[in-house]
Design a protein around this motif. Structure first.
Motif, short mmCIF file in Angstrom:
data_model
loop_
_atom_site.label_atom_id
_atom_site.label_comp_id
_atom_site.label_asym_id
_atom_site.label_seq_id
_atom_site.Cartn_x
_atom_site.Cartn_y
_atom_site.Cartn_z
N SER A 1 28.05 12.95 -12.01
CA SER A 1 27.38 11.66 -12.11
C SER A 1 28.38 10.51 -12.18
O SER A 1 28.21 9.47 -11.53
N TRP B 1 28.91 7.40 -9.40
CA TRP B 1 28.88 5.97 -9.69
C TRP B 1 30.21 5.30 -9.34
O TRP B 1 30.24 4.14 -8.91
N GLU C 1 20.55 -2.82 -2.98
CA GLU C 1 19.46 -2.42 -3.88
C GLU C 1 18.95 -1.03 -3.52
O GLU C 1 18.67 -0.21 -4.42
N CYS C 2 18.84 -0.73 -2.24
CA CYS C 2 18.38 0.60 -1.83
C CYS C 2 19.38 1.68 -2.23
O CYS C 2 19.00 2.75 -2.73
N LEU D 1 21.51 1.47 -4.67
CA LEU D 1 21.50 1.55 -6.13
C LEU D 1 20.36 2.43 -6.62
O LEU D 1 20.55 3.29 -7.50
N ARG D 2 19.17 2.25 -6.06
CA ARG D 2 18.04 3.09 -6.45
C ARG D 2 18.27 4.54 -6.06
O ARG D 2 17.89 5.47 -6.79
N ILE E 1 21.19 6.06 -5.86
CA ILE E 1 22.18 6.61 -6.80
C ILE E 1 21.52 6.92 -8.14
O ILE E 1 21.81 7.94 -8.77
N GLN E 2 20.63 6.07 -8.58
CA GLN E 2 19.94 6.31 -9.85
C GLN E 2 19.08 7.58 -9.77
O GLN E 2 19.09 8.40 -10.71
N CYS E 3 18.35 7.74 -8.68
CA CYS E 3 17.54 8.95 -8.53
C CYS E 3 18.42 10.20 -8.46
O CYS E 3 18.10 11.24 -9.05
N THR F 1 21.34 10.57 -9.81
CA THR F 1 21.88 10.81 -11.15
C THR F 1 20.88 11.52 -12.04
O THR F 1 21.22 12.45 -12.77
N VAL F 2 19.62 11.09 -11.97
CA VAL F 2 18.57 11.74 -12.77
C VAL F 2 18.41 13.19 -12.36
O VAL F 2 18.27 14.09 -13.21
N GLN G 1 20.89 16.79 -20.51
CA GLN G 1 20.03 16.31 -21.59
C GLN G 1 19.99 17.29 -22.75
O GLN G 1 19.85 16.89 -23.91
#
Length: 247
Positions: free
Chosen positions: A167, A171, A191-192, A194-195, A197-199, A201-202, A211
């Protein structure tokens, strides 16, 4: 020889004196005073229980057993209630950002202390006072313990360590591409990405059980923090060790 009471002597009620100690910052004096009062009351209660047991010797043995058993049960329930009350306390109520900006207290003399630096809280208010004040004093030590427990959790779950590193690399790659290609000039594309990368990462965190390592570290560190803060006696903030002179 009996002495008469001095009319000019200052007599302060116990609640007012305790309130003054709390407002003046002498929490260690208040903590020690509460422990001493509880010790005196426990000794008195034990003496009365012993007297009841001795008076019950003429009765059947079940009466003496009931008296001693009732005192033991009340003591256990009181201790259990104090421990449960610790779970209902908000330990971070007095914590501020300035507490993390100071120096870390010494681990040996300050944080751990000596064998006589620990005692079971005699009442729920004393446990609440100890928890909030000790967490305020040793917040940097508790944060270091959390980092240590989290590192141990990652060592026990290697796949979580791989997911965490992946992760971070993802980033860093996004930050490198953002600077190299000037994505700030293309806000929609940025923005696309970034979203995306966030998905990603999750998904990586979920598949690699990061977790679980985080929850284990939080649970262990929170338990250690609450036990240490509730059993650790309040000591003066600044202690100057005295050196004995050799003759």
């Amino acid at each position: 020889m009996a002495f008469s009471a001095n009319p000019l002597a200052l007599s302060v009620p116990d609640p007012a004196f305790e309130s003054w100690l709390r407002d003046s910052g002498y929490l260690e004096v208040l903590d020690q005073r509460t422990s001493d009062l509880h010790r005196v009351s426990s000794t008195t209660a034990a003496s009365s229980t012993t007297g009841d047991s001795n008076s019950a010797r003429a009765d059947p043995p079940s009466v003496a057993a009931a008296v001693s058993g009732g005192y033991f049960l009340s003591t256990v329930l009181n201790c259990f209630g104090i421990l449960l009350s610790v779970l209902t306390i908000n330990p971070f109520s007095k914590l501020t950002n300035e507490d993390f900006s100071g120096d870390t207290p010494p681990w040996t003399l300050g944080f751990i202390g000596f064998s006589d630096s620990y005692s079971f809280p005699s009442s729920r208010p004393q446990a609440r006072m100890r928890v909030t004040e000790n967490i305020k004093r040793y917040c940097r030590n508790y944060a270091s313990l959390f980092i240590l427990f989290f590192a141990c959790s990652l060592y026990q779950i290697p796949i979580a360590l791989v997911g965490l590193v992946s992760s971070l690399v993802l980033w860093d790659l996004f930050a490198y591409c953002d600077k190299r290609w000037g994505l700030e000039n293309y806000p929609v594309i940025r923005e696309c990405l970034l979203r995306l990368i966030q998905c990603a990462t999750v998904v990586i965190i979920f598949l690699c059980n990061v977790q679980m390592a985080l929850l284990c570290a939080l649970g262990v560190s929170y338990g250690v923090m609450m036990l240490h803060a509730s059993f650790r006696k309040l000591t003066p903030v600044k202690q100057q060790p005295t050196k004995g002179k050799q003759k």
